[in-house]
Motif scaffolding. Structure first.
Motif, PDB file in Angstrom:
ATOM      1  N   TYR A  74       1.803   7.580  -6.429  1.00 51.93           N
ATOM      2  CA  TYR A  74       0.851   8.638  -6.797  1.00 51.93           C
ATOM      3  C   TYR A  74       1.122   9.965  -6.085  1.00 51.93           C
ATOM      4  O   TYR A  74       0.341  10.902  -6.202  1.00 51.93           O
ATOM      5  N   ALA A  75       2.212  10.026  -5.319  1.00 49.40           N
ATOM      6  CA  ALA A  75       2.550  11.263  -4.597  1.00 49.40           C
ATOM      7  C   ALA A  75       3.564  12.042  -5.403  1.00 49.40           C
ATOM      8  O   ALA A  75       4.628  11.518  -5.712  1.00 49.40           O
ATOM      9  N   HIS A 107       2.262   1.736  -3.429  1.00 48.56           N
ATOM     10  CA  HIS A 107       1.196   2.183  -4.325  1.00 48.56           C
ATOM     11  C   HIS A 107       0.898   3.667  -4.106  1.00 48.56           C
ATOM     12  O   HIS A 107       0.812   4.452  -5.050  1.00 48.56           O
ATOM     13  N   ARG A 108       0.769   4.057  -2.847  1.00 43.95           N
ATOM     14  CA  ARG A 108       0.438   5.452  -2.527  1.00 43.95           C
ATOM     15  C   ARG A 108       1.576   6.400  -2.924  1.00 43.95           C
ATOM     16  O   ARG A 108       1.339   7.482  -3.475  1.00 43.95           O
ATOM     17  N   LEU A 131       0.826  -1.212   0.000  1.00 44.99           N
ATOM     18  CA  LEU A 131       0.000   0.000   0.000  1.00 44.99           C
ATOM     19  C   LEU A 131       0.861   1.263   0.000  1.00 44.99           C
ATOM     20  O   LEU A 131       0.567   2.219  -0.724  1.00 44.99           O
ATOM     21  N   ILE A 132       1.927   1.256   0.796  1.00 51.92           N
ATOM     22  CA  ILE A 132       2.815   2.430   0.813  1.00 51.92           C
ATOM     23  C   ILE A 132       3.434   2.617  -0.575  1.00 51.92           C
ATOM     24  O   ILE A 132       3.465   3.735  -1.108  1.00 51.92           O
ATOM     25  N   GLU A 139       4.217  15.309  -0.033  1.00 53.08           N
ATOM     26  CA  GLU A 139       3.172  14.282  -0.115  1.00 53.08           C
ATOM     27  C   GLU A 139       3.714  12.910   0.267  1.00 53.08           C
ATOM     28  O   GLU A 139       3.031  12.110   0.906  1.00 53.08           O
ATOM     29  N   GLN A 140       4.931  12.644  -0.136  1.00 49.99           N
ATOM     30  CA  GLN A 140       5.540  11.343   0.201  1.00 49.99           C
ATOM     31  C   GLN A 140       5.754  11.213   1.707  1.00 49.99           C
ATOM     32  O   GLN A 140       5.437  10.181   2.302  1.00 49.99           O
ATOM     33  N   LEU A 169       0.594   6.257   6.838  1.00 48.55           N
ATOM     34  CA  LEU A 169       0.482   4.815   6.557  1.00 48.55           C
ATOM     35  C   LEU A 169       1.589   3.991   7.217  1.00 48.55           C
ATOM     36  O   LEU A 169       1.502   2.771   7.275  1.00 48.55           O
ATOM     37  N   ALA A 207       2.424  10.676   3.379  1.00 46.90           N
ATOM     38  CA  ALA A 207       1.948   9.288   3.215  1.00 46.90           C
ATOM     39  C   ALA A 207       2.694   8.360   4.172  1.00 46.90           C
ATOM     40  O   ALA A 207       2.095   7.472   4.793  1.00 46.90           O
TER      41      ALA A 207
END
Ligand code: GUN
Ligand code: ZN
Length: 445
Positions: free
Chosen positions: A400-401, A396-397, A393-394, A406-407, A414, A410
């Protein structure tokens, strides 16, 4: 031996709560950190530094990662590792039902040594390289902790709990024995290698007036040592303090009266602080350890980070887990919960501010800025590598950052211990985790 670490690096050189982020952030998209004798001797763009580096110097390269200063946990109880997540009501019941039972086992030095090793491995697994640690009332619990910490050369702060009332007999000292044992432990451990000593009165309700006097005295008599305790965590606790010290104007006044405020004094919580309380902490240079997971778990209340950092009387504030009241060793989880607590007060804690609170800000709360908490030449090389692919999930997220902010955000929302890919203590790799196999390894224990 000279060595270097290469990859994307972040660090802070100033406080983003009061200065524009561009004046605070130190970012290298492809950075090189050169390390010699446990200290950082060079930091900058890899292509520049590599030109001057002998080819024989080993370079460890990290891909899909962010290299940052090791996290600092400003307030944590190593003997409470075994009672993490104990169901209960609020502070006083939780102390009586779980904490005071577990802490009695630390009269046994071997038990304490084994527990200290588990604790240190857990914090390293979470990317934490320095902590301010409460031991128990037993001097052997301090020896056990510092002996384990010394094995891998960690810069940790710790001290023997002082408690001469309102606790089981097996957990109490006396004003005189607490003073004598503290003095002996300071002489043995303070500035022994990287160890630093904290005079550690548990909190005002468990110390008599005589012990409060002698605690202030022993701290005053040993300049450079720390003092750590708890303050204004829980409403029932605050009423109790007022009843026990009727001549004092409030909780802060109790500690001030007994000479326990000032530089290198750090108090957990301050959840129910008034403007006046912040004012006194500001004026005296006393620090707060903000303990979000603990404050939520024990139902203590919502700390005002905005007031602490950006109010009329800013206070040195660092992030902390307060485990076993806290529920996770990962400072990323502390950031996550700090964000949510701040949100409840109408203040949105951005990722840079959150990472600052667990690195340079925490170092400043401990008066160690200039020594740890940043990646800069001259600093001790305590470094954590964060894995941008720690979980599916990390990964994947993060894909998109599109900005560093944003990174980081996240990661803090997460992430947890799985994000720590490597922990370096004074330049030595002490923990690593393989992204693909999830295999973990400790070195030096
Ligand atoms: N206040 C006094 N002792 C403690 C403790 O062990 N944990 C927490 N969270 N608060 C305390
Ligand atoms: Zn605590």
């Amino acid at each position: 031996m000279k060595k270097a670490i290469r990859g994307r690096c972040i660090s802070y050189r100033d406080n983003p709560f009061t200065k524009p982020i561009d004046d605070c952030l130190r970012y290298e998209g492809d950075g090189l950190i050169v390390i010699e004798d446990g200290k950082i001797t060079g930091f900058g763009p890899a292509h520049e530094l590599l030109a001057d580096l002998d080819e024989a110097v080993p370079v460890t390269r990290y891909e899909d990662a962010l290299i940052c200063p090791g996290f600092i946990d400003c307030h944590v109880h190593y003997p409470q590792t075994e009672i993490i997540g104990a169901f209960g009501r609020q502070l006083i019941d939780w102390l009586n039902n779980y904490t005071f039972i577990a802490e009695q086992k630390f009269a046994d030095k071997e038990y304490a040594s084994a527990a200290a090793e588990v604790f240190l491995k857990e914090i390293l697994r979470a990317g934490t390289t320095t902590a301010a640690v409460f031991c128990t009332v037993h001097p052997g619990s301090v020896d056990a902790f510092f002996e384990q910490s010394e094995r891998i050369n960690m810069r940790n702060i710790a001290g023997k709990m002082l408690m001469d009332r309102h606790a089981p007999a097996a957990l109490t000292d006396t004003a005189q024995s607490g003073y004598d044992e503290t003095k002996r432990l300071i002489e043995k451990w303070h500035c022994n290698g990287r160890a630093l000593y904290a005079v550690t009165p548990r909190f005002a309700p468990t110390s008599s007036e005589e012990q409060m006097e002698m605690t202030g005295a022993v701290w005053r008599e040993h300049p450079g040592t720390y003092l750590q305790s708890h303050i204004s965590e829980n409403k029932q606790e605050i009423e109790w303090v007022q009843a026990l010290f009727p001549d004092r104007k409030g909780y802060v006044d109790v500690y001030q009266h007994y000479g326990q405020l000032g530089p290198r004094a750090i108090y957990g919580h301050g959840v129910h602080f008034t403007e006046k309380d912040f004012h006194i902490f500001h004026e005296t240079g006393t620090a707060i350890a903000h303990c979000p997971t603990s404050n939520l778990f024990l139902g203590s209340g919502l700390f005002s980070l905005e007031q602490a950092m950006q109010g009329s009387f800013p206070v040195r504030t660092g992030l902390a887990t307060d485990l076993g009241g806290g529920t996770n060793f990962s400072q990323l989880v502390s950031m996550n919960e700090a964000y949510k607590i701040a949100q409840m007060g109408g203040f949105s804690l951005d990722a840079h501010k959150a990472f600052y609170l667990a690195t340079r800000g925490a170092a400043a709360a401990l008066y160690l800025e200039g020594i740890i908490g940043s990646i800069e030449p001259g600093y001790e090389a305590d470094i954590t590598v964060l894995d941008l692919k720690a979980t599916p999930l990390i990964a994947h997220r993060i894909a998109y950052a599109d900005s560093l902010e944003e990174q980081l955000f996240a990661l803090m929302i997460l992430g947890d211990d799985r994000v720590a890919k490597a922990s370096y203590i004074a330049g030595e790799l002490v923990y690593s985790r393989n992204t693909e196999t999830r295999e973990e390894q400790f070195y030096g224990f």
